[in-house]
Design a protein around this motif. Structure first.
Motif: not given
Length: 137
Positions: A85-91, A96-99, A109-114, A123-130
């Motif tokens: 989320d923090e990176l997306f806000e800086r983008v 930049g813009s949402a893709a 959890y993913t927030r794609s951008f152009r 950029p994504f976060f993955m909880d591999t244990s879940a």
């Protein structure tokens, strides 16, 4: 090391964009018309202005325009949902813009951008244990 290469329009604007996101450039692999964006010790992205990129194209081919054609989406992991989320806000603040819409699969959890040139980054976060596995429905 892994060095994907992308065409971009303006080195100065590209440097400013990625620097504002907290990334750096390797001066040993950069010049007036190409910038080496450092992602990790093993991954660096070469960002070329048109004349530089054209030198590496196979004869008879032309670069794709990422604003009109998506040839790939370039995913990279971050440490947490909050980091995504923090990176997306800086983008967005940097031009930049949402893709596509935010995707929350519970374990990922993913927030794609152009970026400024239309290249899609994921950029994504993955909880591999879940992670439910490929056969989960």
């Amino acid at each position: 090391m892994f060095f994907p290469n992308f065409p971009i329009v303006d080195i100065a604007a590209t440097r400013e964009f990625w620097t504002s996101l907290g990334y750096s450039f390797n001066p040993d692999y950069s010049a007036e018309d190409v910038a080496c964006l450092v992602f990790t010790d093993e991954v660096a992205v070469m960002l070329h202005e048109p004349s530089s990129f054209a030198r590496f194209l196979p004869e008879g081919s032309a670069p794709a325009d990422p604003r009109a054609t998506t040839i790939g989406m370039f995913a990279f992991d971050l440490a947490s949902r909050e980091a995504v989320d923090e990176l997306f806000e800086r983008v967005v603040a940097a031009g930049g813009s949402a893709a596509r819409p935010t995707e929350d699969l519970g374990f990922m959890y993913t927030r794609s951008f152009r970026d400024l040139d239309g290249i899609v980054w994921e950029p994504f976060f993955m909880d591999t244990s879940a992670y439910p596995g490929p056969d989960a429905g």
